[in-house]
Design a protein around this motif. Structure first.
Motif, mmCIF file in Angstrom:
data_model
loop_
_atom_site.group_PDB
_atom_site.id
_atom_site.type_symbol
_atom_site.label_atom_id
_atom_site.label_comp_id
_atom_site.label_asym_id
_atom_site.label_seq_id
_atom_site.Cartn_x
_atom_site.Cartn_y
_atom_site.Cartn_z
ATOM 1 N N ILE A 64 0.689 -1.061 0.025
ATOM 2 C CA ILE A 64 0.051 0.030 0.019
ATOM 3 C C ILE A 64 1.107 1.198 0.153
ATOM 4 O O ILE A 64 0.494 2.081 -0.556
ATOM 5 C CB ILE A 64 -0.804 -0.118 1.272
ATOM 6 C CG1 ILE A 64 -1.821 -1.337 0.960
ATOM 7 C CG2 ILE A 64 -1.595 1.317 1.419
ATOM 8 C CD1 ILE A 64 -3.338 -1.059 0.560
ATOM 9 N N LYS A 74 3.767 1.367 -1.265
ATOM 10 C CA LYS A 74 4.482 1.796 -2.539
ATOM 11 C C LYS A 74 3.350 2.524 -3.529
ATOM 12 O O LYS A 74 3.901 3.383 -4.508
ATOM 13 C CB LYS A 74 4.942 0.519 -3.125
ATOM 14 C CG LYS A 74 5.012 0.502 -4.550
ATOM 15 C CD LYS A 74 6.535 1.003 -5.120
ATOM 16 C CE LYS A 74 6.354 0.820 -6.744
ATOM 17 N NZ LYS A 74 6.566 -0.282 -7.406
ATOM 18 N N TYR A 75 2.191 2.072 -3.409
ATOM 19 C CA TYR A 75 1.324 2.392 -4.632
ATOM 20 C C TYR A 75 0.430 3.591 -4.138
ATOM 21 O O TYR A 75 -0.058 4.448 -4.972
ATOM 22 C CB TYR A 75 0.482 1.179 -4.862
ATOM 23 C CG TYR A 75 1.020 0.214 -5.935
ATOM 24 C CD1 TYR A 75 1.199 0.392 -7.502
ATOM 25 C CD2 TYR A 75 1.876 -0.790 -5.311
ATOM 26 C CE1 TYR A 75 2.071 -0.093 -8.151
ATOM 27 C CE2 TYR A 75 2.358 -1.686 -6.272
ATOM 28 C CZ TYR A 75 2.510 -1.468 -7.566
ATOM 29 O OH TYR A 75 3.360 -2.172 -8.418
ATOM 30 N N PHE A 76 0.302 3.646 -2.967
ATOM 31 C CA PHE A 76 -0.773 4.870 -2.524
ATOM 32 C C PHE A 76 -0.166 5.775 -1.755
ATOM 33 O O PHE A 76 -0.819 6.632 -1.025
ATOM 34 C CB PHE A 76 -1.814 4.157 -2.023
ATOM 35 C CG PHE A 76 -2.721 3.164 -2.670
ATOM 36 C CD1 PHE A 76 -2.976 3.324 -4.111
ATOM 37 C CD2 PHE A 76 -2.723 1.724 -2.324
ATOM 38 C CE1 PHE A 76 -3.557 2.413 -4.882
ATOM 39 C CE2 PHE A 76 -3.144 0.777 -3.358
ATOM 40 C CZ PHE A 76 -3.701 1.016 -4.347
ATOM 41 N N GLU A 78 -1.501 7.634 2.475
ATOM 42 C CA GLU A 78 -2.935 7.326 2.604
ATOM 43 C C GLU A 78 -3.316 5.879 2.513
ATOM 44 O O GLU A 78 -2.971 5.352 1.665
ATOM 45 C CB GLU A 78 -3.837 8.310 1.830
ATOM 46 C CG GLU A 78 -3.207 8.250 0.309
ATOM 47 C CD GLU A 78 -4.538 9.046 -0.463
ATOM 48 O OE1 GLU A 78 -5.522 9.125 -0.356
ATOM 49 O OE2 GLU A 78 -3.914 9.484 -1.496
#
Lengths: 246, 263
Positions: free
Chosen positions: A232, A234-236, A239
């Protein structure tokens, strides 16, 4: 080496100061190998491991390709400098075996039938070895697979438990592995509640086995939370929940 | 269907329980729908899907892709479409029904190293994808800067109704061709514009998951009015028909260059 001290002291603490159901420090970073389609770096106690995933890509040699599904190829390798005495870089019997069990631990999670005639290559490179490197390797490899955007039924989390000084403990380290009386690595699909790897080195009776299994499962669930957080992150970014844009 | 909002998922996450139709990148097991990719789960009127944020390109029939000719046999070209399968472009597709390997020189039409825009005519699990250039605006790309982005970033690069790509094209005076496979070709009037467009595209690729990206791209490109795309000066209206369809973007290039290459 003759061990005189006990592996668990009077306060119930282990050689590295952990309690019996405490994990070592686990840190996962996603996407550190730019050339790969997906990658992860894991620090699991003193283990330092890089996992890189390439694919799905064309199969070479061509005859290895399966018409109905993808082939998953795993390579577990310990670098020569990963241990205190130099390790011969040629694949040893142990490494070949770990590559195989690692592949078998990951296969049930990957939706291989989605990529017929292709191959997915998983490389796991141990930079520094401590006990439990196969579990750490599987954990990192499954994060790398998710990072590569390969369809997966679930993330694979792996953790060991074992018996040391007559007590069942979570997450065996190098000393406990060598001098303890049992070591049981376990890989687990936390959502599907399936075990994909179960090995046992040592002797446990039925009761101890059940306790050991429960403990390892708890460990896997803790590892899963760390894996999920790393992905999470890394990608988001920071938040964790999606905020609706107006 | 409105009860679930969009949310972040990793493989294995349960998105929703109940009788919903699974679309892409999800799997149905029992009465629940689970994600199989990392991305953003979304409920639409048709069902549940996950918009993936990573992954290589898997061909789908009717996708418009940009490929590079890597080889040819006597009957077809082999095209690299940056996927795990290499595609085939039959020579008959280019030369017509009376193609004869003995008479026609395939290198005259498409040489090794050429880039082509093509549509995927057929693809299934058992055979490599088959391409066609028998459509409007398909065929050899005569010039431009080539760059590769992740195929999962293509929808973001196009933007809602083509807003992102229009913004970049207008601000840098370039034409941008995008294949569904993540290959992008930028053609511009001058080198500065092209370089700026490439920087913008790279930025979109790196920051695709962040919100308010169009705004930051505008800042990078020095687009004056910080308003929505609809109210962009002048040409916005005349180019309204472009929307996000790729062939239309190509049309602009071909019009500008004044030639249809494969005929």
């Amino acid at each position: 080496m003759v061990q005189t001290r006990s592996l668990i002291d009077e306060q119930g603490l282990r050689t590295d100061g952990r309690t019996t159901d405490e994990l070592r420090n686990v840190k996962i970073q996603v996407g550190i190998v730019k050339n790969a389609d997906g990658s992860a770096y894991i620090e699991f106690g003193k283990n330092r491991i890089i996992a890189a995933v390439y694919g799905p890509r064309e199969v070479h040699p061509k005859h290895m390709a399966q018409p109905d599904r993808c082939v998953l190829r795993c390579r577990y390798h310990m670098s020569p400098f990963s241990t205190d005495t130099r390790k011969n870089p040629a694949p040893s019997r142990r490494e070949v075996e770990i590559s195989k069990v690692m592949r078998e631990a990951l296969e049930p999670a990957v939706m291989l039938e989605d990529y017929p005639r292709a191959a997915i290559d998983v490389f796991v490179e141990v930079l520094q070895a401590d006990g439990g490197s196969r579990c750490a390797g599987i954990t990192a490899a499954s994060v790398a697979l998710a990072d590569a955007g390969i369809n997966m039924r679930d993330i694979v989390s792996a953790c060991a438990a074992g018996k040391v000084d007559g007590k069942i403990v979570l997450d065996i380290n190098d000393v406990e592995d060598k001098e303890g009386s049992a070591d049981m690595p376990l890989a687990y699909l936390p959502h599907l509640e399936r075990v994909t790897l179960l090995q046992l080195d040592g002797i446990l009776n039925q009761e101890e086995f059940n306790e050991c299994l429960d403990k390892a499962l708890q460990g896997c669930k803790m590892i899963y939370e760390i894996q999920r957080k790393a992905l999470i992150q890394k990608y988001f970014g920071d938040e964790q929940e999606l905020k609706e844009e107006s | 269907m409105q009860e679930i909002k969009r949310k972040y998922v990793v493989p294995g996450d349960r998105i929703i329980e109940g009788n919903f139709r699974p679309l892409s990148n999800v799997t149905k097991s029992g009465n629940s729908i689970f994600a199989t990719r990392i991305g953003i789960a979304e409920a639409t009127r048709d069902g549940i899907k996950v918009i993936p944020l990573s992954g290589v390109y898997i061909p789908r029939v009717n996708d418009i892709v940009i490929g590079k000719i890597i080889d040819h046999s006597s009957l077809s070209w082999q095209v690299d479409i940056s996927s795990c399968f290499s595609a085939h472009l039959p020579a008959q597709d280019v030369f017509g029904r009376d193609f004869s390997p003995a008479r026609d020189d395939m290198n005259k039409q498409l040489a090794i190293g050429d880039l082509v825009t093509a549509r995927i005519m057929a693809f299934d699990r058992t055979r490599d994808p088959m391409l066609t250039v028998q459509d409007k605006d398909l065929g050899r790309i005569p010039r431009g800067e080539f760059l590769k982005i992740s195929a999962t970033r293509v929808p973001r690069l196009i933007g809602k109704r083509g807003s992102m790509i229009q913004t970049i094209e207008q601000a840098t005076q370039t034409r941008i061709l995008i294949g569904q496979n993540g290959i992008v070709v930028v053609t511009g009037r001058n080198a500065e514009g092209t370089q700026l467009a490439i920087r913008a595209i790279r930025m979109v690729e790196e920051e695709a998951h962040t919100s308010n990206l169009t705004q930051r791209i505008k800042t990078l490109l020095n687009v004056p009015e910080p308003q929505s795309t609809e109210t962009l000066p002048e040409s916005a209206e005349s180019e309204g028909q472009k929307l996000n369809s790729i062939p239309d973007t190509e049309e602009q290039v071909q019009e500008e260059l004044g030639k249809g290459d494969i005929e």
